[in-house]
Scaffold this motif. Structure first.
Motif, PDB file in Angstrom:
ATOM      1  N   SER A 181      32.375  39.582  -8.602  1.00  0.00           N
ATOM      2  CA  SER A 181      33.306  38.827  -7.928  1.00  0.00           C
ATOM      3  C   SER A 181      33.189  38.647  -6.531  1.00  0.00           C
ATOM      4  CB  SER A 181      34.792  38.787  -8.424  1.00  0.00           C
ATOM      5  OG  SER A 181      35.273  40.201  -7.915  1.00  0.00           O
ATOM      6  N   ILE A 182      32.832  39.953  -5.965  1.00  0.00           N
ATOM      7  CA  ILE A 182      32.490  40.179  -4.593  1.00  0.00           C
ATOM      8  C   ILE A 182      31.204  40.745  -4.265  1.00  0.00           C
ATOM      9  CG2 ILE A 182      34.821  39.862  -3.713  1.00  0.00           C
ATOM     10  CD1 ILE A 182      35.301  42.835  -3.912  1.00  0.00           C
ATOM     11  N   PRO A 183      30.614  40.778  -3.284  1.00  0.00           N
ATOM     12  CA  PRO A 183      29.207  41.236  -3.052  1.00  0.00           C
ATOM     13  C   PRO A 183      29.340  42.962  -2.727  1.00  0.00           C
ATOM     14  CG  PRO A 183      29.922  39.999  -1.125  1.00  0.00           C
ATOM     15  CD  PRO A 183      30.952  39.845  -2.256  1.00  0.00           C
ATOM     16  N   GLY A 189      53.314  24.244  -2.181  1.00  0.00           N
ATOM     17  CA  GLY A 189      53.145  25.786  -2.355  1.00  0.00           C
ATOM     18  C   GLY A 189      51.686  26.224  -1.641  1.00  0.00           C
ATOM     19  N   ALA A 190      51.540  27.369  -2.247  1.00  0.00           N
ATOM     20  CA  ALA A 190      50.054  27.944  -1.928  1.00  0.00           C
ATOM     21  C   ALA A 190      48.877  27.049  -2.001  1.00  0.00           C
ATOM     22  CB  ALA A 190      50.014  29.249  -2.533  1.00  0.00           C
ATOM     23  N   ILE A 191      48.250  26.816  -1.105  1.00  0.00           N
ATOM     24  CA  ILE A 191      47.049  25.926  -1.060  1.00  0.00           C
ATOM     25  C   ILE A 191      45.658  26.620  -0.961  1.00  0.00           C
ATOM     26  CG2 ILE A 191      45.956  23.767  -0.227  1.00  0.00           C
ATOM     27  CD1 ILE A 191      48.520  22.823   0.275  1.00  0.00           C
ATOM     28  N   SER A 192      45.665  27.250   0.121  1.00  0.00           N
ATOM     29  CA  SER A 192      44.288  27.845   0.247  1.00  0.00           C
ATOM     30  C   SER A 192      44.418  29.441   0.833  1.00  0.00           C
ATOM     31  CB  SER A 192      43.414  27.061   1.259  1.00  0.00           C
ATOM     32  OG  SER A 192      42.143  27.575   1.680  1.00  0.00           O
ATOM     33  N   VAL A 193      43.407  30.243   0.553  1.00  0.00           N
ATOM     34  CA  VAL A 193      43.705  31.510   1.093  1.00  0.00           C
ATOM     35  C   VAL A 193      42.189  31.948   1.455  1.00  0.00           C
ATOM     36  CG1 VAL A 193      45.555  32.406  -0.151  1.00  0.00           C
ATOM     37  CG2 VAL A 193      43.407  32.707  -0.978  1.00  0.00           C
ATOM     38  N   ALA A 194      42.104  32.711   2.555  1.00  0.00           N
ATOM     39  CA  ALA A 194      40.769  33.446   2.861  1.00  0.00           C
ATOM     40  C   ALA A 194      41.040  34.975   3.409  1.00  0.00           C
ATOM     41  CB  ALA A 194      40.341  32.572   4.114  1.00  0.00           C
ATOM     42  N   LYS A 195      39.992  35.749   2.862  1.00  0.00           N
ATOM     43  CA  LYS A 195      40.113  37.114   3.366  1.00  0.00           C
ATOM     44  C   LYS A 195      38.821  37.412   3.998  1.00  0.00           C
ATOM     45  CE  LYS A 195      41.605  41.415   1.424  1.00  0.00           C
ATOM     46  NZ  LYS A 195      43.375  41.230   1.600  1.00  0.00           N
ATOM     47  N   CYS A 196      38.696  37.728   5.353  1.00  0.00           N
ATOM     48  CA  CYS A 196      37.330  38.076   6.022  1.00  0.00           C
ATOM     49  C   CYS A 196      37.701  39.385   6.561  1.00  0.00           C
ATOM     50  CB  CYS A 196      37.076  36.701   6.777  1.00  0.00           C
ATOM     51  SG  CYS A 196      38.067  36.327   7.841  1.00  0.00           S
ATOM     52  N   LEU A 197      36.262  39.902   6.931  1.00  0.00           N
ATOM     53  CA  LEU A 197      36.426  41.432   7.751  1.00  0.00           C
ATOM     54  C   LEU A 197      37.087  41.015   9.269  1.00  0.00           C
ATOM     55  CD1 LEU A 197      32.814  42.653   6.601  1.00  0.00           C
ATOM     56  CD2 LEU A 197      35.123  43.540   6.094  1.00  0.00           C
ATOM     57  N   SER A 198      37.842  41.927   9.550  1.00  0.00           N
ATOM     58  CA  SER A 198      38.371  41.777  10.986  1.00  0.00           C
ATOM     59  C   SER A 198      37.347  42.052  11.912  1.00  0.00           C
ATOM     60  CB  SER A 198      39.458  42.969  10.981  1.00  0.00           C
ATOM     61  OG  SER A 198      40.622  42.683  10.163  1.00  0.00           O
ATOM     62  N   THR A 199      37.303  41.475  13.223  1.00  0.00           N
ATOM     63  CA  THR A 199      36.381  41.500  14.102  1.00  0.00           C
ATOM     64  C   THR A 199      37.200  42.371  15.231  1.00  0.00           C
ATOM     65  OG1 THR A 199      37.229  39.310  14.675  1.00  0.00           O
ATOM     66  CG2 THR A 199      35.027  39.576  13.518  1.00  0.00           C
ATOM     67  N   HIS A 200      36.663  43.450  15.271  1.00  0.00           N
ATOM     68  CA  HIS A 200      37.572  44.514  16.433  1.00  0.00           C
ATOM     69  C   HIS A 200      37.072  44.151  17.637  1.00  0.00           C
ATOM     70  CE1 HIS A 200      39.633  46.682  12.898  1.00  0.00           C
ATOM     71  NE2 HIS A 200      38.422  46.629  12.649  1.00  0.00           N
ATOM     72  N   VAL A 234      55.466  45.692  -9.915  1.00  0.00           N
ATOM     73  CA  VAL A 234      55.237  44.435  -9.832  1.00  0.00           C
ATOM     74  C   VAL A 234      54.216  43.934  -8.850  1.00  0.00           C
ATOM     75  CG1 VAL A 234      56.523  42.168  -9.051  1.00  0.00           C
ATOM     76  CG2 VAL A 234      57.776  44.166  -9.919  1.00  0.00           C
ATOM     77  N   VAL A 235      53.452  43.250  -9.063  1.00  0.00           N
ATOM     78  CA  VAL A 235      52.128  42.762  -8.543  1.00  0.00           C
ATOM     79  C   VAL A 235      52.198  41.258  -8.272  1.00  0.00           C
ATOM     80  CG1 VAL A 235      49.951  42.510  -8.058  1.00  0.00           C
ATOM     81  CG2 VAL A 235      50.908  44.289  -9.610  1.00  0.00           C
ATOM     82  N   PRO A 236      52.800  40.718  -6.954  1.00  0.00           N
ATOM     83  CA  PRO A 236      53.071  39.221  -6.909  1.00  0.00           C
ATOM     84  C   PRO A 236      51.962  38.470  -6.774  1.00  0.00           C
ATOM     85  CG  PRO A 236      53.923  40.744  -5.054  1.00  0.00           C
ATOM     86  CD  PRO A 236      52.938  41.462  -5.898  1.00  0.00           C
ATOM     87  N   ALA A 237      51.897  37.102  -7.070  1.00  0.00           N
ATOM     88  CA  ALA A 237      51.013  36.425  -6.732  1.00  0.00           C
ATOM     89  C   ALA A 237      50.356  36.309  -5.548  1.00  0.00           C
ATOM     90  CB  ALA A 237      51.616  34.769  -6.999  1.00  0.00           C
ATOM     91  N   ARG A 238      48.996  36.194  -5.453  1.00  0.00           N
ATOM     92  CA  ARG A 238      48.276  36.413  -4.028  1.00  0.00           C
ATOM     93  C   ARG A 238      48.598  37.720  -3.492  1.00  0.00           C
ATOM     94  NH1 ARG A 238      44.736  32.315  -4.670  1.00  0.00           N
ATOM     95  NH2 ARG A 238      45.681  30.077  -4.611  1.00  0.00           N
ATOM     96  N   ALA A 298      43.246  48.695 -19.241  1.00  0.00           N
ATOM     97  CA  ALA A 298      42.696  47.417 -18.835  1.00  0.00           C
ATOM     98  C   ALA A 298      42.708  47.180 -17.313  1.00  0.00           C
ATOM     99  CB  ALA A 298      43.806  46.418 -19.543  1.00  0.00           C
ATOM    100  N   VAL A 299      42.166  45.922 -17.026  1.00  0.00           N
ATOM    101  CA  VAL A 299      41.974  45.393 -15.505  1.00  0.00           C
ATOM    102  C   VAL A 299      42.014  44.130 -15.589  1.00  0.00           C
ATOM    103  CG1 VAL A 299      40.234  45.349 -13.733  1.00  0.00           C
ATOM    104  CG2 VAL A 299      40.085  47.400 -14.953  1.00  0.00           C
ATOM    105  N   VAL A 300      43.202  43.905 -14.543  1.00  0.00           N
ATOM    106  CA  VAL A 300      43.090  42.223 -14.170  1.00  0.00           C
ATOM    107  C   VAL A 300      42.739  42.048 -12.674  1.00  0.00           C
ATOM    108  CG1 VAL A 300      44.884  40.651 -14.007  1.00  0.00           C
ATOM    109  CG2 VAL A 300      45.203  42.246 -15.591  1.00  0.00           C
ATOM    110  N   GLU A 301      41.710  41.139 -12.777  1.00  0.00           N
ATOM    111  CA  GLU A 301      41.004  40.679 -11.355  1.00  0.00           C
ATOM    112  C   GLU A 301      41.633  39.469 -10.761  1.00  0.00           C
ATOM    113  OE1 GLU A 301      36.914  40.479 -12.221  1.00  0.00           O
ATOM    114  OE2 GLU A 301      36.531  42.543 -11.840  1.00  0.00           O
ATOM    115  N   ASP A 302      42.034  39.533  -9.463  1.00  0.00           N
ATOM    116  CA  ASP A 302      42.243  38.352  -8.743  1.00  0.00           C
ATOM    117  C   ASP A 302      41.228  38.263  -7.608  1.00  0.00           C
ATOM    118  OD1 ASP A 302      44.961  37.600  -9.511  1.00  0.00           O
ATOM    119  OD2 ASP A 302      45.784  39.071  -8.207  1.00  0.00           O
ATOM    120  N   PRO A 303      41.197  36.962  -7.293  1.00  0.00           N
ATOM    121  CA  PRO A 303      40.098  36.826  -6.123  1.00  0.00           C
ATOM    122  C   PRO A 303      39.996  37.623  -5.094  1.00  0.00           C
ATOM    123  CG  PRO A 303      41.318  34.794  -6.832  1.00  0.00           C
ATOM    124  CD  PRO A 303      42.198  35.930  -7.513  1.00  0.00           C
ATOM    125  N   GLU A 304      41.347  38.215  -4.558  1.00  0.00           N
ATOM    126  CA  GLU A 304      41.464  39.107  -3.141  1.00  0.00           C
ATOM    127  C   GLU A 304      41.842  40.474  -3.662  1.00  0.00           C
ATOM    128  OE1 GLU A 304      43.963  36.366  -3.485  1.00  0.00           O
ATOM    129  OE2 GLU A 304      42.237  34.870  -2.809  1.00  0.00           O
TER     130      GLU A 304
END
Length: 671
Positions: free
Chosen positions: A386-388, A23-34, A468-472, A638-644
């Motif tokens: 969690s994020i700067p 299943g899902a192992i690793s994710v990354a979210k970074c700023l796009s470089t136009h 519905v808010v899916p995983a990831r 309430a608030v639920v926080e995900d990494p992304e």
């Protein structure tokens, strides 16, 4: 162990998901470089690999906005248009439907045509609508056109001869002669052999316009991935939600114009609800689509680069594209959308976006204008832990609105939140109410970096009881790429073909060859459909094929009543025949699987703004793992926080975690 990588390049963020058999192992979210989208991709891929052997990557699937941006920004290559003698003016004349803001403009100037009049050429030939040769092709006229195109320094040509869908021989011969001196030549019979000369021509032109860019981009992407040690095949999401090889994407570039938004809809279709509304809100845009019976709505014509809302798709205002595409409504409303005051002092949000550079003020990258992200940070929906993110910079940006409006900072921020939610609700309205669909029986599936913050408020506007808010959820589009089947479509116009079976077989064989497959291979599926219209009418509707003519006609009558709201029967004719060949993705990539826990420990609290509570109030802040302890669900606010991403649970809603790690929000008092 093999790995697969999904890459989704958006206007603000580039999302990368790596999956394996577990299943899902690793994710990354970074700023796009136009300045170079590949740089952002390489950064994200490097992060998800995290020391894993890149040689173990077996597949890379990519959704890109390259084609869309090239059309919108008019940055494609110069194209020569070649057509039948007497029809050179079809493209310069064009077709345009005025939108509200210029309907009564006496000085109205229509948009420029996709090909300049001087770059349109004619060859001597003529074929009838039934495929009969009326005027044989004059090779000399083709050689003269080739010389004229070369003299102009044009290196890409689009060939669209009259009725070549019925008989492509002349078009193939023209292309053969042109290719001797012109590097890139695209023919309508290769791209999309269907009736309607103007639409077929513009579709071919757009493929020639962006094809060289796509080919160069994908070639460089493969090279950069190879430098990382990844030599796996690169696949590209097409507009209809299928996945094709990079080589086919380069040859049929027009099929990738809506590549980016399509992947997210697949994620929504896999959320476990047969009837759902996909709601994807990123940093720049928000996109909605209806899923019925587990299948996204598909359109066979859309417009790109037009005026008005909903992604410039308004019919008649942009360049028509006749290829299958997931039927989306898109608005310029995202986390980076800039809030501003018009000359009358009214508050507006978007469509201009701060993007990834300089980004929202709270990013601390040089941006100073207030955005939706800044407003959500001021409201307490987002966390700077969690994020700067910089709350002081967000406060300063929102004060630029609050002071002229004469209101408190938090009221200005909530007004921004409401306005952008209303803009996105209008997109939901387009794909549901405006088409006669009652949204109350649907689940709203929210994802993207910003979608879950606004989803419940949008659902309230339509009486939708389930969100519905899916995983990831923050990288759902990238994950959706890995669930996309290897798939492509073919179409051919034949008015009431005498032998539909052989026609379907031929189309299916061609589509399978596009994918490098055999129709006899295990798991290969062929879906057949046909365009039907009442005899004497000019427009048609697509219905699933049936060998039983009476059953086929009944399907058309039902579809006609659904689309137009009236029941009508009469003599019909079959126009175009369609096939879609599909094979499932590799087992290693089929299901990204449940998300890992975001953290452990007890829920935190922070102050967040909810008008139902009189303003700021202390609310619990959970992660998915702490939410799992709430057996009876978590009541809002309430608030639920995900990494992304971040999920906002307003008053009157309850959040609960499912075994699949999705979060379901339900309105209190609803079944």
């Amino acid at each position: 162990m093999g790995y697969a990588i999904g890459v989704d390049v958006g206007g603000t963020f580039t999302d990368v998901v790596l999956t394996g058999t577990s299943g899902a192992i690793s994710v990354a979210k970074c700023l796009s470089t136009h300045y170079d989208p590949i740089a952002g991709i390489v950064s994200g891929v490097t992060r998800v690999l995290g020391g894993r052997d890149p040689a173990q990557v077996t597949r890379v699937v990519h959704a890109t906005t390259l084609a869309t941006n090239a059309v919108l920004e008019r940055k494609g290559v110069r194209v020569a248009f070649v057509t039948t003698q007497g029809f050179r003016a079809a493209i310069p004349l064009g077709r345009y439907a005025r939108v509200e803001e210029d309907r009564y403009d006496l000085r109205f100037t229509p948009p420029p045509p996709p090909v300049a009049p001087g770059d349109c050429f004619e060859v001597a030939e003529r074929v009838s609508a039934r495929g009969a040769v009326l005027t044989p092709l004059d090779p000399g006229s083709v050689h003269r056109v080739a010389a004229a195109i070369t003299a102009r320094g044009i290196e890409s040509a689009a060939v669209c001869l009259l009725h070549s869908y019925a008989n492509p021989d002349h078009e193939r011969r023209v292309a053969e002669i042109l290719r001797a001196s012109i590097p890139a030549v695209v023919t309508s019979s290769e791209v999309w052999p269907e009736i309607r000369e103007y639409e077929r021509a513009t579709t071919t032109i757009m493929s020639a316009y962006i094809g060289p860019l796509m080919a160069s981009y994908l070639s460089r992407l493969r090279e950069r991935l190879a430098e990382l040690g990844i030599r796996a095949p690169v696949h590209v999401m097409e507009s209809s939600g299928g996945v094709i090889s990079a080589e086919l994407a380069a040859r049929r570039a027009v099929a990738t114009i809506e590549s980016g938004p399509a992947a997210g809809v697949l994620a929504a279709a896999g959320a476990g609800f047969a009837d759902a509304i996909s709601f994807d809100m990123g940093g720049t845009t928000a996109k909605t689509c209806v899923v019925r019976g587990g299948r996204p709505e598909i359109t066979h014509e859309f417009h790109v680069g037009g005026k008005g809302s909903f992604g410039g798709r308004r019919a008649g205002t942009g360049v028509p594209i006749k290829t299958p595409a997931i039927d989306l409504a898109e608005v310029g409303a995202g986390g980076g959308s800039v809030a501003w005051l018009d000359p009358a002092g009214a508050l507006r949000v978007g469509p201009r976006s701060a993007g990834s550079s300089p980004g929202p003020a709270c990013y601390g990258l040089g941006g100073s204008e207030p955005t939706v992200t800044d407003a959500n940070l001021v409201l307490g929906y987002l966390s700077s832990a969690s994020i700067p993110l910089s709350p002081p910079l967000a406060d300063k940006a929102l004060d630029r609105l609050a002071s002229p409006l004469g209101v408190a900072r938090e009221r200005a921020a909530y007004a921004v939140h409401q306005i952008v939610s209303a803009a996105m609700a209008s997109a939901v309205h387009v794909v549901t109410v405006q088409r006669g669909i009652d949204p109350r029986g649907f689940a709203l599936v929210a994802f993207g970096g910003a979608g879950p913050m606004h989803a419940a408020r949008i659902a309230e506007r339509f009486g939708i009881a389930t969100v519905v808010v899916p995983a990831r959820c923050g990288v759902a589009s990238a994950a959706g790429l890995l669930s996309g089947a290897l798939s492509t479509s073919r179409v051919l116009t034949r008015l009431d073909a005498p032998d539909p079976e052989s026609l379907f077989t031929s189309l299916a064989e061609d589509a399978a060859a596009d994918l490098g497959l055999s129709l006899c291979a295990a798991g290969v599926r062929v879906l057949r459909s046909v365009d039907v219209r009442f005899k004497g009418q000019s427009h048609d509707l697509t219905v699933d094929w049936s060998d039983d003519r009476a059953e086929l006609e009944e399907r058309f009558f039902l579809r006609y009543a659904e689309v137009y709201g009236i029941t009508q029967r009469g003599e019909v004719e079959l126009v175009s025949y369609r096939v879609r060949v599909t094979t499932p993705p590799d087992a290693v990539t089929a299901h990204p699987g449940p998300a890992r826990a975001a953290g452990t420990g007890t829920p935190a609290t922070r102050r967040a703004y909810f008008p139902e509570c009189g303003g700021y109030t202390d609310v619990p802040v959970h992660t998915r793992d702490t939410l799992a302890r709430e057996a009876a669900g978590l009541p809002g606010p309430a608030v639920v926080e995900d990494p992304e991403s971040t999920i906002v649970v307003p008053p009157g809603w309850t959040a609960a975690l499912t075994p699949a790690q999705a979060i379901h929000l339900t309105r209190s008092g609803t079944p």
